[in-house]
Design an enzyme around this catalytic site. Structure first.
Site, short mmCIF file in Angstrom:
data_model
loop_
_atom_site.label_atom_id
_atom_site.label_comp_id
_atom_site.label_asym_id
_atom_site.label_seq_id
_atom_site.Cartn_x
_atom_site.Cartn_y
_atom_site.Cartn_z
N GLU A 181 5.25 -29.70 79.06
CA GLU A 181 6.15 -30.40 78.37
C GLU A 181 7.20 -29.65 78.07
OE1 GLU A 181 6.25 -33.89 78.11
OE2 GLU A 181 8.25 -32.83 77.44
N GLU A 241 11.69 -31.12 70.07
CA GLU A 241 11.69 -32.03 68.80
C GLU A 241 13.04 -32.22 68.30
OE1 GLU A 241 9.22 -29.85 65.80
OE2 GLU A 241 7.51 -29.62 67.26
N LYS A 270 5.87 -22.98 82.20
CA LYS A 270 6.14 -23.16 80.83
C LYS A 270 6.14 -21.98 79.92
CE LYS A 270 6.34 -25.20 76.96
NZ LYS A 270 7.50 -26.03 76.52
N ASN A 286 9.81 -20.67 78.13
CA ASN A 286 9.86 -20.42 76.80
C ASN A 286 10.27 -18.92 76.34
OD1 ASN A 286 9.97 -23.12 75.93
ND2 ASN A 286 7.84 -22.94 74.86
N PHE A 330 21.86 -21.48 74.10
CA PHE A 330 20.96 -20.60 73.44
C PHE A 330 21.48 -19.05 73.32
CE2 PHE A 330 17.73 -23.74 74.01
CZ PHE A 330 17.01 -23.38 73.15
N GLY A 345 21.81 -16.01 64.69
CA GLY A 345 21.29 -16.76 63.30
C GLY A 345 20.30 -15.78 62.80
N CYS A 355 6.53 -23.62 68.79
CA CYS A 355 6.34 -23.16 70.30
C CYS A 355 6.77 -21.73 70.60
CB CYS A 355 7.28 -24.22 71.26
SG CYS A 355 6.48 -25.95 71.19
N LYS A 401 4.68 -18.74 69.07
CA LYS A 401 3.24 -18.63 69.47
C LYS A 401 3.26 -18.31 71.12
CE LYS A 401 2.04 -23.73 70.29
NZ LYS A 401 1.81 -23.37 71.79
P1 NAD Z 1 0.85 -31.26 67.00
O1 NAD Z 1 0.29 -30.31 65.93
O2 NAD Z 1 1.87 -32.32 66.44
O3 NAD Z 1 -0.12 -32.47 67.47
C1 NAD Z 1 -1.31 -32.48 68.19
C2 NAD Z 1 -2.28 -33.45 67.64
O4 NAD Z 1 -3.36 -33.41 68.46
C3 NAD Z 1 -2.56 -33.75 66.16
O5 NAD Z 1 -2.26 -34.97 65.81
C4 NAD Z 1 -4.22 -33.69 66.38
O6 NAD Z 1 -4.82 -34.26 65.26
C5 NAD Z 1 -4.44 -34.07 67.53
N1 NAD Z 1 -5.79 -33.45 68.03
C6 NAD Z 1 -6.22 -32.40 67.78
N2 NAD Z 1 -7.67 -32.01 68.13
C7 NAD Z 1 -7.96 -33.40 69.05
C8 NAD Z 1 -8.79 -33.80 69.58
N3 NAD Z 1 -9.99 -33.10 70.02
N4 NAD Z 1 -8.75 -35.14 70.14
C9 NAD Z 1 -7.67 -35.78 69.86
N5 NAD Z 1 -6.70 -35.32 69.22
C10 NAD Z 1 -6.59 -34.06 68.77
O7 NAD Z 1 1.16 -30.61 68.47
P2 NAD Z 1 2.36 -30.78 69.50
O8 NAD Z 1 3.65 -30.14 68.61
O9 NAD Z 1 2.43 -32.12 69.67
O10 NAD Z 1 2.01 -29.76 70.56
C11 NAD Z 1 0.90 -30.13 71.47
C12 NAD Z 1 1.24 -29.32 72.38
O11 NAD Z 1 2.43 -29.39 73.22
C13 NAD Z 1 1.06 -27.71 72.09
O12 NAD Z 1 0.16 -27.04 73.23
C14 NAD Z 1 2.47 -27.47 72.29
O13 NAD Z 1 2.80 -26.09 72.42
C15 NAD Z 1 3.08 -28.09 73.35
N6 NAD Z 1 4.42 -28.42 73.31
C16 NAD Z 1 4.90 -28.68 72.18
C17 NAD Z 1 6.47 -29.16 71.78
C18 NAD Z 1 7.19 -29.46 70.67
O14 NAD Z 1 8.21 -29.41 70.76
N7 NAD Z 1 6.10 -29.78 69.66
C19 NAD Z 1 7.10 -28.97 72.98
C20 NAD Z 1 6.47 -28.89 74.23
C21 NAD Z 1 5.12 -28.49 74.14
#
Ligand code: NAD
Length: 434
Positions: A152, A156, A205, A209, A250, A254, A261, A264
């Site tokens: 993905e 945000e 991915k 990043n 980018f 700042g 993301c 980590k």
């Molecule tokens: P988040 O922490 O907002 O959400 C994760 C959700 O998964 C939580 O609500 C948690 O309760 C749930 N969860 C955990 N274990 C579970 C399980 N066993 N079964 C069901 N639900 C479970 O995380 P996020 O920011 O949405 O990121 C998710 C993934 O996507 C990560 O790998 C992140 O690196 C990647 N990602 C995030 C973004 C971003 O902007 N946040 C963008 C691209 C990729």
């Protein structure tokens, strides 16, 4: 219409589930966090994401989007199960896969028929094979399935828009038919679709990043050189950005990158590289520069105030970037901590992250707005470039302050204007003021 189950109702899972429902699919979103599911069922958003609340409500009312904490409510009927659980940083920099492992086991236990498992979480190279192995081992009886990697790229703050208008869709699988079926789900978005193998998709991915993070650290290094040599990094970035080989994105100097993301993911890629015998010098420099950059704000305030002991420092912006309430790895956390360790009293305000702030910050006076932060402050530090801060009455801000010192960690103000207003102003890399 296809039947989709999305595991995880966080920033990625909730956006993915809602957008697929909006495209007309039947979607069940599963999260083990029961209060989160209860809130979603009641129409309340567990996260701040512009436009999401209305879209969730509309699709839930139309009966296309359901929320549950039970895998058995979503997986058995699904043709596609998307994994979108968190992959936080482990103690040694590696990605911690405990949530992915738990999700894979639960899928294995709940599946009744053949399906395609699509991994959206950002996971180390090789995880797709590992997930397939876990599902095979935990299935009560053998049922056919395929694993597709679909990293993905949404951001945000603009998650819905990024889902609907992606720059590209990346799909990786050893099963071309499964990848083609997932591609069908995205066809109406008319985005370029890159189909490759599992490991390459997972690497795309991390490489993306890491590259974006490297741009941020690069321009921050240039900013520090600009400060030493009397050049203005904002204008340098504009001049660089017109070059089509470089582009304008980018290149904002700042206090560095943060969020759930970039920090980590760069650390995880460096870790993967190191444990496989590579020497990730550039990735390590990207992380080092970023850590140092947060400290620059502290040095500037200390240099202007002499000592920070018992000084009142105001922080404008706590979220790791504008238009989100996410404070994971936000630069504000380290800056506040550094200020407090030198005896400063910290006051802070953020337009949407105040509710999350309490979880990450202690002994900070949380204010109702920027003017309340400025009240009696010896210095202000701009940490997040919210639009709201760009349109403040600067004279009112100055009047409220004990000393008119502004350290602008996001270069949102014009140095000449600030000086004309009587501020002692420090931006990032703004060595030359005309
Ligand atoms: P988040 O922490 O907002 O959400 C994760 C959700 O998964 C939580 O609500 C948690 O309760 C749930 N969860 C955990 N274990 C579970 C399980 N066993 N079964 C069901 N639900 C479970 O995380 P996020 O920011 O949405 O990121 C998710 C993934 O996507 C990560 O790998 C992140 O690196 C990647 N990602 C995030 C973004 C971003 O902007 N946040 C963008 C691209 C990729």
């Amino acid at each position: 219409m296809r039947k989709i189950c999305v595991i995880g109702a966080g920033y990625v899972g909730l956006t993915t589930a809602t957008c697929f429902a909006d495209l007309g699919h039947q979607v069940t979103c599963v999260d083990v966090d029961v209060p989160r599911i209860d809130r979603l069922r009641a129409g309340e958003m567990p996260i701040y994401e512009p436009g999401l609340e209305e879209m969730v409500r509309r699709n839930a009312q139309a009966g296309r989007l359901h929320f549950t904490s039970q895998y058995d409510d979503g997986v058995p009927d699904a043709e596609f199960v998307f994994i979108a659980v968190g992959t936080p940083q482990g103690g040694g920099g590696e990605a911690d896969l405990k949530y992915v492992r738990a999700a894979a086991r639960s899928i294995a236990n709940a599946m009744h028929g053949p399906l395609i498992v699509v991994n959206k979480s950002t996971v180390p190279i090789g995880t797709g094979d590992w997930v397939a192995d876990i599902i095979r081992r935990y299935q009560p009886q053998p049922i056919g399935f395929s694993v597709v990697s679909n990293p993905e790229f949404l951001r945000e703050g603009s998650a819905i828009n990024d889902f609907i208008y992606p720059d590209r869709i990346v799909l990786g699988s050893l099963d071309p038919e499964a990848a083609a079926q997932v591609a069908q789900l995205y066809l109406s978005l008319r985005a370029p679709i890159v189909i490759t193998d599992l490991r390459t998709a997972e690497m795309i991915k991390y490489a993306s990043n890491a590259f974006l993070a490297a741009r941020v650290s690069f321009i921050n290094e240039i900013a520090n050189i600009c400060e030493a040599l009397g050049a203005d990094v904002k204008e340098v970035a504009v001049g660089m950005g017109y070059d089509k080989r470089i582009g304008p994105y980018f290149l904002d100097a700042g206090v560095g990158f943060g969020g759930s993301c970039f920090p980590k993911d760069v650390a995880a890629l460096a870790h993967m590289a190191a444990v496989h015998g590579c020497h990730p010098q550039l990735l390590r420099a990207v992380m080092d520069i970023n850590r140092d950059q947060r400290r620059q704000a502290l040095y500037k305030v200390r240099e202007l105030l002499g000592t920070l002991d018992e000084k009142v420092i105001g922080i404008l912006g706590l979220a790791f970037k504008p238009n989100t309430d996410d404070m994971r790895e936000a630069p504000s956390i380290e800056i506040v901590h550094l200020l407090q360790s030198e005896g400063a009293q910290v006051r802070a305000y953020d337009p949407v992250a105040m509710a999350n702030a309490g979880r990450y910050l202690h002994d900070v006076t949380l204010c109702r707005d920027a003017y309340e932060v400025a009240d009696g402050a010896d210095a202000l530090i701009v940490v997040t470039e919210w639009n709201e801060f760009k349109h403040l009455s600067l004279s009112r801000l100055k009047q409220a302050m004990r000393q008119p010192i502004v350290v602008d960690g996001r270069n949102i103000y014009d140095p000449s204007e600030m000086e004309a207003l009587g501020f002692i102003y420090r931006g990032v890399g703004r060595g030359y003021v005309s």
